[in-house]
Design an enzyme around this catalytic site. Structure first.
Site, short mmCIF file in Angstrom:
data_model
loop_
_atom_site.label_atom_id
_atom_site.label_comp_id
_atom_site.label_asym_id
_atom_site.label_seq_id
_atom_site.Cartn_x
_atom_site.Cartn_y
_atom_site.Cartn_z
N LYS A 4 47.40 -13.28 33.65
CA LYS A 4 48.02 -12.52 34.81
C LYS A 4 48.71 -11.35 34.32
O LYS A 4 49.71 -11.42 33.69
CB LYS A 4 49.02 -13.55 35.25
N GLU B 57 70.12 -6.45 27.27
CA GLU B 57 69.03 -5.55 26.91
C GLU B 57 68.93 -4.63 28.06
O GLU B 57 68.81 -5.35 29.29
CB GLU B 57 67.76 -6.57 27.02
N GLU C 283 57.55 -14.82 24.32
CA GLU C 283 58.14 -13.74 23.63
C GLU C 283 58.83 -12.85 24.58
O GLU C 283 58.44 -12.36 25.48
CB GLU C 283 56.89 -12.87 23.16
N CYS D 18 60.22 -4.51 23.50
CA CYS D 18 61.31 -5.58 23.26
C CYS D 18 61.84 -5.70 21.90
O CYS D 18 63.03 -6.01 21.54
CB CYS D 18 60.19 -6.89 23.28
O1 TXE Z 1 60.10 -8.77 33.44
P1 TXE Z 1 59.63 -10.05 33.82
P2 TXE Z 1 60.63 -7.69 34.52
C1 TXE Z 1 62.71 -7.50 29.95
C2 TXE Z 1 63.53 -6.15 29.95
C3 TXE Z 1 63.56 -6.09 31.39
C4 TXE Z 1 63.56 -7.65 32.16
C5 TXE Z 1 63.12 -7.96 33.39
O2 TXE Z 1 64.79 -6.48 29.70
O3 TXE Z 1 64.57 -5.30 32.04
O4 TXE Z 1 62.81 -8.07 31.11
O5 TXE Z 1 61.83 -6.97 33.61
C6 TXE Z 1 55.79 -12.37 35.38
N1 TXE Z 1 57.00 -17.15 36.77
N2 TXE Z 1 61.34 -7.45 29.46
O6 TXE Z 1 61.27 -8.24 35.68
O7 TXE Z 1 59.94 -10.81 35.33
C7 TXE Z 1 55.81 -10.83 36.08
O8 TXE Z 1 54.67 -11.07 37.04
C8 TXE Z 1 55.93 -16.63 36.03
C9 TXE Z 1 61.19 -7.57 28.20
O9 TXE Z 1 59.63 -6.71 34.96
O10 TXE Z 1 59.89 -10.94 32.93
C10 TXE Z 1 54.99 -10.09 34.90
O11 TXE Z 1 53.81 -10.37 34.72
N3 TXE Z 1 55.76 -15.47 36.04
C11 TXE Z 1 59.69 -7.63 27.65
C12 TXE Z 1 55.78 -10.76 33.55
O12 TXE Z 1 56.20 -12.14 34.19
C13 TXE Z 1 56.62 -14.49 36.50
C14 TXE Z 1 58.65 -7.09 28.58
C15 TXE Z 1 56.90 -10.03 32.98
O13 TXE Z 1 57.91 -9.75 34.03
C16 TXE Z 1 57.83 -14.57 37.08
C17 TXE Z 1 59.16 -6.77 30.05
C18 TXE Z 1 57.76 -16.17 37.21
N4 TXE Z 1 59.10 -16.71 38.12
C19 TXE Z 1 60.56 -7.16 30.34
N5 TXE Z 1 58.66 -13.91 37.44
C20 TXE Z 1 59.20 -7.66 26.36
N6 TXE Z 1 59.36 -8.96 25.77
O14 TXE Z 1 58.55 -6.95 26.00
C21 TXE Z 1 58.05 -12.61 36.87
N7 TXE Z 1 56.63 -13.04 36.09
#
Ligand code: TXE
Length: 509
Positions: free
Chosen positions: A193, A403, A268, A302
């Site tokens: 996904k 972050e 991660e 990250c």
């Molecule tokens: O990430 P999300 P977001 C961090 C960074 C950012 C924060 C929020 O600090 O500001 O996270 O970003 C899916 N059940 N990182 O909101 O929500 C979503 O559809 C299952 C660090 O954009 O974590 C997407 O595919 N899945 C990071 C994925 O999770 C869910 C990279 C990531 O989105 C879900 C990105 C749920 N309840 C953001 N809610 C890294 N570690 O590299 C969302 N998703």
């Protein structure tokens, strides 16, 4: 600045399967629309214009993919195929990615906004990741134990089963490769996904997977939001493992949702990684990597070196050079060949980063440079934030602890080695960290004290498929890449064989 040479949008989307102008997802061996016909408009982060319209998957679509995957794993040939056959397909996929190098990198720039020079790296890395795991597929070995006769005990690794893989928007294709390659090498079936913001390169990958002829339902790509499709994958009793890369808050929600069938979970998550610079470091190298550590991919990494922890005596000289160099970074459209730093992925995320910049000022930190949007027409249309540096920070400030995930560097100072280590470890995170010094013994002492999974000495960011990737503390659980990543997609089975086939006589006759 040179004129932007963005390829035509329709040319970039040509490789994707579409119906009525909507890009389709890949479920049950076919490219499909959403069950309720729902769609999502994707926005080009550099221009604010619609870049594509994609199917917006539903819970029903996720369920259809899960059932197809279950069937493929439980009764399909994939998990029983010889590792050599799986390796052959993965090698072919790596070659296909190379063949489509230009299409994929340009599509990724449209998808996420990052400059072409970065997306070209990502595509090469993705191909290399498939190639690495194609090679590894045939290498696993078991163990045998010297147990009392007449028993013989040995251990084998087997695939876990149906893997739900939820990935973010900052490295859309590469994160897909990190998830799919080890899982497929080990004989699992995958439901990937992508982030709802950046699904385009995963969809092009789906067409390559179909062309190569992977068995039906070994890979499916389901689109949709996290709370709907991602949550359904995490909750489903038919899914055996979830692998997730994203925010720490979402990681926690996924872990909770996965408890129903106690599925395996690897996470991660975020970071607030320390980049420790001692006064004896090579100055130009430290400046260069401090910039690269925080401003690569506009800080949306990250493992970004978002906290520069500098020895007091070097502070003024180092900060003034970093500020001077940060001010020269060419911010712009990812398709402009002169661009060095691209936009923030979405307007919502841009506003989140801006809120942190406002908070930093409120908290009393000094804004040494940046802090605003790119001036001019491009800055109005796209989501650009100028490279930003905060000095005069305190350890308890939220901009130091949380972050930000944008081009915002916070500077902290230390007096001695012990204080450097204490400051470096003083967040809830433990993903990455670096140390710059010409004293090799000190470098090793400090690195060994960092509570982080990915570390560097006199460099920042380079990592390789061979080495494990993952974090300590609230930066995650489990490891990706290398043999560790392969192992995380396997179950371990002990097999005990009786070499003297006769009753044991434990109970009397
Ligand atoms: O990430 P999300 P977001 C961090 C960074 C950012 C924060 C929020 O600090 O500001 O996270 O970003 C899916 N059940 N990182 O909101 O929500 C979503 O559809 C299952 C660090 O954009 O974590 C997407 O595919 N899945 C990071 C994925 O999770 C869910 C990279 C990531 O989105 C879900 C990105 C749920 N309840 C953001 N809610 C890294 N570690 O590299 C969302 N998703």
């Amino acid at each position: 600045m040179a004129t932007t040479i963005a390829p035509k949008r329709d040319d970039l989307l040509r490789g994707l399967r579409q119906s009525g102008g909507v890009c389709l997802m890949f479920i049950d061996g076919a490219f499909s629309a959403a069950s309720d016909g729902g769609t999502r408009k994707l926005i080009n982060p550099s221009s604010g214009e619609v870049s594509a319209v994609v199917a917006e998957g539903t819970k029903e679509d996720a369920e259809r993919a899960i059932r197809a995957a279950r069937q493929a794993f439980d009764s399909g040939p994939w998990s029983d195929t010889h590792a050599q056959d799986r390796a052959k397909l993965l090698f072919k996929l790596a070659d296909k990615i190379d063949e489509h190098f230009t299409d994929l990198s340009r599509l990724e720039t449209l998808n996420n906004g990052k400059p072409v020079r970065e997306t070209e790296y990502d595509v090469t890395d993705a191909a290399n990741c498939f190639r690495y795991y194609a090679g590894l597929a045939t290498k696993p070995h078991g163990e045998t134990f010297d147990v009392p006769a007449p028993s013989q005990t040995f251990v084998v690794r087997e695939p876990i089963g149906v893997c739900g893989q939820i990935i973010p928007w900052n490295y859309p294709l590469l994160m897909g490769a990190w998830k799919l390659a080890p899982a497929l090498a080990a004989g699992n079936v995958c439901i990937l996904k992508p982030s709802e913001l950046t699904p385009l390169t995963a969809l092009l990958l789906a067409t390559l997977i179909e062309e190569i002829g992977f068995p039906k339902n070994v890979v499916q790509i389901v689109l949709g939001t996290g709370p709907v499709v991602g949550q359904h994958l995490a909750q489903s009793p038919l899914v055996d493992k979830i692998a997730f890369t994203g925010g720490t808050k979402t990681g926690r929600a996924i872990m909770l949702a996965s408890t129903g069938n106690l599925k395996k979970v690897t996470l991660e998550l975020g970071g607030k990684s320390p980049n420790v610079v001692f006064a004896d470091a090579d100055f130009d190298t430290a400046v260069d990597y401090a910039l690269f550590g925080i401003y690569a991919n506009s800080g949306q990494v990250c493992s970004a070196g978002s906290r520069l922890i500098v020895e007091e005596s070097l502070h003024d000289k180092l900060v003034s050079k970093i500020v001077e160099r940060a001010g020269k970074i060419r911010v712009g459209d990812g398709f402009d060949p002169e661009t060095e730093m691209g936009p923030i992925v979405s307007r919502a995320h841009q506003e989140k980063v801006e809120a942190y910049i406002a908070l930093g000022k409120q908290e009393g930190a000094t804004l040494a440079c940046g802090g605003g949007r790119l001036p001019g027409e491009l800055g109005e249309k796209g989501n650009f934030i100028m490279p930003t540096v905060f000095t005069n920070t305190r350890r308890d400030m939220r901009i130091v602890q949380e972050e930000i995930f944008g081009p915002v560097l916070v500077v902290q100072t230390f007096k001695d080695e012990a204080e450097a280590i204490a400051i470096a470890n003083d967040t809830i995170y433990g993903l990455a960290g670096a140390v710059f010094t010409n004293d090799i013994a000190k470098a090793h002492r400090v690195i060994r004290k960092l509570r982080a999974g990915i570390t560097w000495i006199n460099t920042y960011h380079p990592t390789y498929n061979e080495a494990p990737w993952g974090g300590y503390k609230q930066s995650g659980s489990g490891r990706e890449l290398g043999t560790y990543g392969y192992d995380s997609y396997t179950e371990v089975k002990q097999i005990n064989v009786n070499l003297d086939v006769a009753p044991s006589g434990w109970f009397s006759d």
